[in-house]
Design an enzyme around this catalytic site. Structure first.
Site, mmCIF file in Angstrom:
data_model
loop_
_atom_site.group_PDB
_atom_site.id
_atom_site.type_symbol
_atom_site.label_atom_id
_atom_site.label_comp_id
_atom_site.label_asym_id
_atom_site.label_seq_id
_atom_site.Cartn_x
_atom_site.Cartn_y
_atom_site.Cartn_z
ATOM 1 N N CYS A 128 3.382 -17.246 3.351
ATOM 2 C CA CYS A 128 3.788 -18.438 4.223
ATOM 3 C C CYS A 128 3.587 -19.824 3.023
ATOM 4 O O CYS A 128 2.628 -20.129 2.737
ATOM 5 C CB CYS A 128 2.522 -18.724 5.318
ATOM 6 S SG CYS A 128 2.872 -20.150 6.182
ATOM 7 N N SER A 160 -4.277 -16.002 -0.536
ATOM 8 C CA SER A 160 -4.716 -16.328 1.016
ATOM 9 C C SER A 160 -6.058 -16.923 1.038
ATOM 10 O O SER A 160 -6.218 -17.779 1.862
ATOM 11 C CB SER A 160 -4.534 -15.003 1.787
ATOM 12 O OG SER A 160 -3.191 -14.520 1.555
ATOM 13 N N ILE A 204 -3.819 -4.066 -1.877
ATOM 14 C CA ILE A 204 -3.829 -2.631 -2.424
ATOM 15 C C ILE A 204 -4.095 -2.803 -3.937
ATOM 16 O O ILE A 204 -4.356 -1.732 -4.577
ATOM 17 C CB ILE A 204 -2.765 -1.797 -2.243
ATOM 18 C CG1 ILE A 204 -1.418 -2.519 -2.919
ATOM 19 C CG2 ILE A 204 -2.309 -1.815 -0.646
ATOM 20 C CD1 ILE A 204 -0.180 -1.676 -3.151
ATOM 21 N N ASP A 205 -4.004 -4.030 -4.390
ATOM 22 C CA ASP A 205 -3.820 -4.145 -5.956
ATOM 23 C C ASP A 205 -5.319 -3.864 -6.339
ATOM 24 O O ASP A 205 -5.489 -3.763 -7.587
ATOM 25 C CB ASP A 205 -3.254 -5.402 -6.338
ATOM 26 C CG ASP A 205 -2.046 -5.430 -5.996
ATOM 27 O OD1 ASP A 205 -1.213 -4.518 -5.352
ATOM 28 O OD2 ASP A 205 -1.663 -6.732 -5.584
ATOM 29 N N GLY A 248 0.614 -2.901 -8.080
ATOM 30 C CA GLY A 248 -0.636 -3.447 -8.400
ATOM 31 C C GLY A 248 -0.406 -4.968 -9.158
ATOM 32 O O GLY A 248 -1.654 -5.524 -9.514
ATOM 33 N N GLU A 304 3.318 -1.816 -12.371
ATOM 34 C CA GLU A 304 4.360 -2.873 -12.471
ATOM 35 C C GLU A 304 4.277 -3.857 -13.353
ATOM 36 O O GLU A 304 5.252 -4.628 -13.758
ATOM 37 C CB GLU A 304 4.754 -2.977 -10.867
ATOM 38 C CG GLU A 304 3.587 -3.839 -10.313
ATOM 39 C CD GLU A 304 3.949 -4.351 -9.009
ATOM 40 O OE1 GLU A 304 5.211 -4.115 -8.328
ATOM 41 O OE2 GLU A 304 3.274 -4.815 -8.161
#
Ligand code: F6P
Length: 420
Positions: A128, A160, A204-205, A248, A304
């Protein structure tokens, strides 16, 4: 206390278990529980008030009885199906309560029934941009005040959690402004002096400093392992090489652990970049050796965010070309993408968020205006409370160290006990 819980940023398996634990523990500890749909976006949208009512959350059934678990009947609201399918209109609403236009919803014990093993986040999430503006946070504060919410649990990544702490820091000022401009009454301002917040790390990272594991990382690793097992058989059949890109962001945890679990030949991670001039030679040498001793398959994992020492990104297609051209290996690239984020949580992604969700509510209840905002972590298998600001600062310091090519510090910050 009125406790609201929201999920924010990229989803991760285990977020539903976290929401469930927060809701249930809040009820057990005598609080009222709310969920906020669509992350901070929902906090900004708030609830469209029902006509002729000043109380958008008027949902209390008349009688109060207790069931065998000691849970008051009026805490069982039965929104479960609606929370799962909130876009549906009121015609398929078995409770007769329409959730359209309502983003901050009071929930009961039954509403989170069966959520433990569900993937993703049932209450929705969003990245957001509006919440990054002061206007957005002001609207969010107003919406919380309207519902009388004074405690917030945010489950998300570092961005966040930083947003949540920012809201808490600004809270007295926001309340004063809303009062001054007549948006809230004196009574509301007096009742909303403080907001306490606690963060749960859902990502998930596994990229948050000062905690060993984030909610969703174990499941994502399982997904990667399963994919590697699948790739492995076809790779062997054809004697092929596969370059597998894993998620990641700036963190190499998933890639590194996948390399261990799946028996990869070579792994590229951002924290430990290879020499810019010679990594191709080094990789080919290792793989050639493995082939010479009879290995029929080759697997290279690329995080990545992988870089070389000059901060040049290492791209899977480039790695594939090297393997093809220098070693004449029939090579394919597989980008695992969002398969890593989806699906049911593994056992540990049910246990961890449950323990942490319980601790989050306990931490909220023990919070005072003076205590820092906590992030709930896990350290050496013990659930821990960590000052949120410190954890975020350290996480950002890792990214900065990588950017400054100070890879040694990046590794040390990630794991102070690391030894070569
Ligand atoms: O932060 C979680 C994550 O899955 C990263 O690993 C990845 O880079 C990113 O989110 C993908 O984001 P999106 O789902 O917005 O494409």
């Amino acid at each position: 206390m009125r406790v609201a819980v929201l999920t924010s940023g990229g989803d991760s398996a285990g977020m539903n278990a976290a929401v469930r634990a927060v809701v249930k523990q809040a009820i057990v500890r005598g609080c009222e529980a709310y969920v906020v749909r669509e992350g901070y976006e929902g906090l900004i949208r708030g609830n469209i008030e029902a006509e002729g009512s000043s109380d958008s959350g008027a949902q209390t059934p008349p009688q109060v009885t207790r069931d065998s678990q000691g849970v008051e009947a009026n805490l069982r609201f039965g929104y479960g199906p609606l929370l799962r399918d909130w876009e549906g209109d009121s015609t398929d609403d078995p409770t007769g309560k329409n959730l359209k236009g309502r983003y901050i919803v009071k929930v009961g014990w039954d509403d989170v029934r069966g959520w433990m093993g569900e993937g993703g986040t049932i209450i929705g999430t969003a990245r957001c941009a509006g919440f990054r503006t002061i206007e957005g946070r002001m609207t969010a504060a107003h919406n919380l005040i309207k519902e009388g919410i004074n405690a917030l649990v945010v489950c998300g990544g570092d961005g966040s959690l930083t947003g949540a702490d920012k809201l808490r820091g600004e809270w007295p000022e926001l309340v004063a402004k809303l009062h001054q401009n007549g948006t809230i009454t004196e009574e509301q301002a007096n009742a909303s002096k403080h907001l306490v917040i606690v963060g749960l790390v859902g990502s998930i990272d596994n990229d948050m400093a000062m905690t060993d594991l984030t909610i969703g990382a174990p499941t994502a690793l399982h997904r990667i392992c399963e994919s590697m097992d699948n790739i492995s058989t076809t790779a062997s059949s054809h004697s092929r090489a596969f370059v597998i890109e894993v998620m990641g962001r700036y963190c190499g945890w998933l890639a590194l652990m996948a390399g261990v679990c799946g028996g990869a030949d070579f792994v590229f991670i951002p924290e430990c970049p290879p020499e810019a001039e010679s990594w191709e030679d080094q990789m080919c040498e290792v793989i050639k050796r493995h082939r010479e001793v009879g290995k029929r398959k080759t697997m290279v994992i690329v995080a990545e965010g992988a870089l070389d020492k000059n901060l040049k990104p290492i791209k899977p297609d480039y790695v594939k070309d090297i393997l093809r051209n220098r070693l004449q290996l029939d090579t394919r690239v597989t980008t695992l993408g969002h398969t890593q984020r989806g699906g049911r949580p593994c056992a540990y992604d049910r246990i961890l968020p449950t323990l942490q969700g319980v601790e989050a509510v306990n931490a909220l209840l023990e919070s005072t205006p003076e205590t820092p905002s906590y992030m709930i972590g896990i350290n050496e298998n013990k659930i821990s409370r960590i000052p949120l600001v410190e954890a975020v600062k350290q996480t950002q310091a890792i990214a900065q160290a990588i950017n400054d090519k100070d890879f040694e510090s990046a590794v040390k910050l990630r794991d102070p006990d690391f030894k070569e």
